[in-house]
Design a protein around this motif. Structure first.
Motif, PDB file in Angstrom:
ATOM      1  N   PHE A   1      -7.913   3.718  -5.108  1.00  0.00           N
ATOM      2  CA  PHE A   1      -7.710   4.534  -3.914  1.00  0.00           C
ATOM      3  C   PHE A   1      -8.683   4.149  -2.809  1.00  0.00           C
ATOM      4  O   PHE A   1      -9.819   3.750  -3.071  1.00  0.00           O
ATOM      5  CB  PHE A   1      -7.893   6.021  -4.234  1.00  0.00           C
ATOM      6  CG  PHE A   1      -6.849   6.595  -5.165  1.00  0.00           C
ATOM      7  CD1 PHE A   1      -5.704   5.909  -5.501  1.00  0.00           C
ATOM      8  CD2 PHE A   1      -7.038   7.852  -5.713  1.00  0.00           C
ATOM      9  CE1 PHE A   1      -4.751   6.450  -6.350  1.00  0.00           C
ATOM     10  CE2 PHE A   1      -6.092   8.409  -6.567  1.00  0.00           C
ATOM     11  CZ  PHE A   1      -4.947   7.701  -6.883  1.00  0.00           C
TER      12      PHE A   1
ATOM     13  N   MET B   1       0.844  -1.177   0.000  1.00  0.00           N
ATOM     14  CA  MET B   1       0.000   0.000   0.000  1.00  0.00           C
ATOM     15  C   MET B   1       0.884   1.232   0.000  1.00  0.00           C
ATOM     16  O   MET B   1       2.056   1.159   0.347  1.00  0.00           O
ATOM     17  CB  MET B   1      -0.899   0.023   1.243  1.00  0.00           C
ATOM     18  CG  MET B   1      -1.926  -1.076   1.304  1.00  0.00           C
ATOM     19  SD  MET B   1      -2.898  -1.023   2.822  1.00  0.00           S
ATOM     20  CE  MET B   1      -3.912   0.395   2.508  1.00  0.00           C
ATOM     21  N   PHE B   2       0.274   2.342  -0.362  1.00  0.00           N
ATOM     22  CA  PHE B   2       1.029   3.586  -0.419  1.00  0.00           C
ATOM     23  C   PHE B   2       0.236   4.725   0.220  1.00  0.00           C
ATOM     24  O   PHE B   2      -0.988   4.754   0.139  1.00  0.00           O
ATOM     25  CB  PHE B   2       1.319   3.980  -1.867  1.00  0.00           C
ATOM     26  CG  PHE B   2       2.177   2.989  -2.603  1.00  0.00           C
ATOM     27  CD1 PHE B   2       3.557   3.058  -2.526  1.00  0.00           C
ATOM     28  CD2 PHE B   2       1.606   1.997  -3.375  1.00  0.00           C
ATOM     29  CE1 PHE B   2       4.353   2.148  -3.212  1.00  0.00           C
ATOM     30  CE2 PHE B   2       2.376   1.089  -4.068  1.00  0.00           C
ATOM     31  CZ  PHE B   2       3.756   1.154  -3.984  1.00  0.00           C
ATOM     32  N   VAL B   3       0.976   5.628   0.816  1.00  0.00           N
ATOM     33  CA  VAL B   3       0.451   6.928   1.205  1.00  0.00           C
ATOM     34  C   VAL B   3       1.144   7.923   0.287  1.00  0.00           C
ATOM     35  O   VAL B   3       2.371   7.913   0.163  1.00  0.00           O
ATOM     36  CB  VAL B   3       0.761   7.256   2.679  1.00  0.00           C
ATOM     37  CG1 VAL B   3       0.339   8.679   3.011  1.00  0.00           C
ATOM     38  CG2 VAL B   3       0.084   6.256   3.600  1.00  0.00           C
TER      39      VAL B   3
ATOM     40  N   VAL C   1      -3.498  14.301   0.550  1.00  0.00           N
ATOM     41  CA  VAL C   1      -3.064  12.961   0.936  1.00  0.00           C
ATOM     42  C   VAL C   1      -3.944  11.958   0.204  1.00  0.00           C
ATOM     43  O   VAL C   1      -5.159  12.135   0.116  1.00  0.00           O
ATOM     44  CB  VAL C   1      -3.187  12.738   2.457  1.00  0.00           C
ATOM     45  CG1 VAL C   1      -2.787  11.317   2.833  1.00  0.00           C
ATOM     46  CG2 VAL C   1      -2.366  13.756   3.230  1.00  0.00           C
TER      47      VAL C   1
ATOM     48  N   THR D   1      -4.740  -3.561  11.181  1.00  0.00           N
ATOM     49  CA  THR D   1      -5.739  -2.705  10.555  1.00  0.00           C
ATOM     50  C   THR D   1      -7.031  -2.727  11.366  1.00  0.00           C
ATOM     51  O   THR D   1      -7.289  -3.657  12.127  1.00  0.00           O
ATOM     52  CB  THR D   1      -6.077  -3.168   9.124  1.00  0.00           C
ATOM     53  OG1 THR D   1      -6.483  -4.533   9.164  1.00  0.00           O
ATOM     54  CG2 THR D   1      -4.912  -3.022   8.182  1.00  0.00           C
TER      55      THR D   1
ATOM     56  N   PRO E   1       0.963  -2.783   5.939  1.00  0.00           N
ATOM     57  CA  PRO E   1       0.224  -2.734   7.191  1.00  0.00           C
ATOM     58  C   PRO E   1       0.289  -4.067   7.930  1.00  0.00           C
ATOM     59  O   PRO E   1       0.103  -5.120   7.334  1.00  0.00           O
ATOM     60  CB  PRO E   1      -1.205  -2.409   6.763  1.00  0.00           C
ATOM     61  CG  PRO E   1      -1.262  -2.653   5.306  1.00  0.00           C
ATOM     62  CD  PRO E   1       0.116  -2.632   4.778  1.00  0.00           C
TER      63      PRO E   1
ATOM     64  N   ILE F   1      -4.452   7.634   0.085  1.00  0.00           N
ATOM     65  CA  ILE F   1      -4.087   6.288   0.539  1.00  0.00           C
ATOM     66  C   ILE F   1      -4.580   5.332  -0.530  1.00  0.00           C
ATOM     67  O   ILE F   1      -5.760   5.350  -0.899  1.00  0.00           O
ATOM     68  CB  ILE F   1      -4.718   5.953   1.902  1.00  0.00           C
ATOM     69  CG1 ILE F   1      -4.237   6.973   2.942  1.00  0.00           C
ATOM     70  CG2 ILE F   1      -4.349   4.525   2.320  1.00  0.00           C
ATOM     71  CD1 ILE F   1      -4.916   6.833   4.286  1.00  0.00           C
ATOM     72  N   THR F   2      -3.670   4.515  -1.041  1.00  0.00           N
ATOM     73  CA  THR F   2      -4.002   3.634  -2.165  1.00  0.00           C
ATOM     74  C   THR F   2      -4.232   2.200  -1.702  1.00  0.00           C
ATOM     75  O   THR F   2      -3.821   1.798  -0.621  1.00  0.00           O
ATOM     76  CB  THR F   2      -2.867   3.605  -3.203  1.00  0.00           C
ATOM     77  OG1 THR F   2      -1.790   2.808  -2.718  1.00  0.00           O
ATOM     78  CG2 THR F   2      -2.389   4.994  -3.555  1.00  0.00           C
ATOM     79  N   ARG F   3      -4.864   1.456  -2.568  1.00  0.00           N
ATOM     80  CA  ARG F   3      -4.915   0.009  -2.414  1.00  0.00           C
ATOM     81  C   ARG F   3      -3.545  -0.542  -2.819  1.00  0.00           C
ATOM     82  O   ARG F   3      -2.760   0.162  -3.465  1.00  0.00           O
ATOM     83  CB  ARG F   3      -5.981  -0.592  -3.320  1.00  0.00           C
ATOM     84  CG  ARG F   3      -7.383  -0.261  -2.884  1.00  0.00           C
ATOM     85  CD  ARG F   3      -8.388  -1.016  -3.745  1.00  0.00           C
ATOM     86  NE  ARG F   3      -9.729  -0.693  -3.338  1.00  0.00           N
ATOM     87  CZ  ARG F   3     -10.398  -1.312  -2.363  1.00  0.00           C
ATOM     88  NH1 ARG F   3      -9.822  -2.286  -1.709  1.00  0.00           N
ATOM     89  NH2 ARG F   3     -11.628  -0.958  -2.062  1.00  0.00           N
TER      90      ARG F   3
ATOM     91  N   GLU G   1       5.714   3.886   0.707  1.00  0.00           N
ATOM     92  CA  GLU G   1       5.196   2.521   0.669  1.00  0.00           C
ATOM     93  C   GLU G   1       5.231   1.946   2.070  1.00  0.00           C
ATOM     94  O   GLU G   1       6.181   2.175   2.827  1.00  0.00           O
ATOM     95  CB  GLU G   1       6.033   1.656  -0.267  1.00  0.00           C
ATOM     96  CG  GLU G   1       5.493   0.255  -0.423  1.00  0.00           C
ATOM     97  CD  GLU G   1       6.203  -0.556  -1.485  1.00  0.00           C
ATOM     98  OE1 GLU G   1       5.748  -1.685  -1.754  1.00  0.00           O
ATOM     99  OE2 GLU G   1       7.200  -0.081  -2.050  1.00  0.00           O
TER     100      GLU G   1
ATOM    101  N   SER H   1      -8.766   9.921   0.450  1.00  0.00           N
ATOM    102  CA  SER H   1      -8.015  11.088  -0.009  1.00  0.00           C
ATOM    103  C   SER H   1      -8.612  12.329   0.624  1.00  0.00           C
ATOM    104  O   SER H   1      -9.756  12.319   1.080  1.00  0.00           O
ATOM    105  CB  SER H   1      -8.059  11.202  -1.547  1.00  0.00           C
ATOM    106  OG  SER H   1      -9.391  11.318  -2.003  1.00  0.00           O
TER     107      SER H   1
END
Length: 99
Positions: free
Chosen positions: A35, A1-3, A48, A86, A83, A50-52, A80, A38
């Motif tokens: 996504f 995942m990414f921020v 900002v 969660t 996680p 946050i992606t899948r 990157e 956001s």
């Protein structure tokens, strides 16, 4: 995942002019399932996303199509992460990462 941290590089008046196109671009990314979340940063210096989970190259290609990127109004910092814990609402995403 990414921020993804967006940092505006142009005056807010220019950002506001292109904002409707950026919002439309975001909507398409949600429709395609890319996504998760956001929004604006506070103070309003960027945004900002946050992606899948996806390949970094795919994310870079998506970001290159953002109207803020196309018009050179923002720079992107991509973080990157994997996680390890969660909330219940995101557990299905975390389980997908583990497999």
């Amino acid at each position: 995942m990414f921020v993804v941290l967006l940092n505006y590089t142009a005056p807010i008046e220019e950002i506001d002019y292109v904002l409707p196109d950026h919002v439309e671009w975001l909507a398409k990314q949600y429709e395609h399932g890319h996504f998760l979340a956001s929004g604006r940063r506070n103070p309003r210096i960027g945004g900002v996303i946050i992606t899948r989970p996806m390949l970094r190259g795919k994310l870079d290609a998506l970001l290159a199509t953002d109207p803020f990127s196309v018009q050179h109004l923002a720079k992107y910092e991509v973080i990157e992460f994997s996680p390890t814990k969660t909330a219940p609402e995101l557990r299905i995403i975390n389980e997908a990462l583990a497999s």
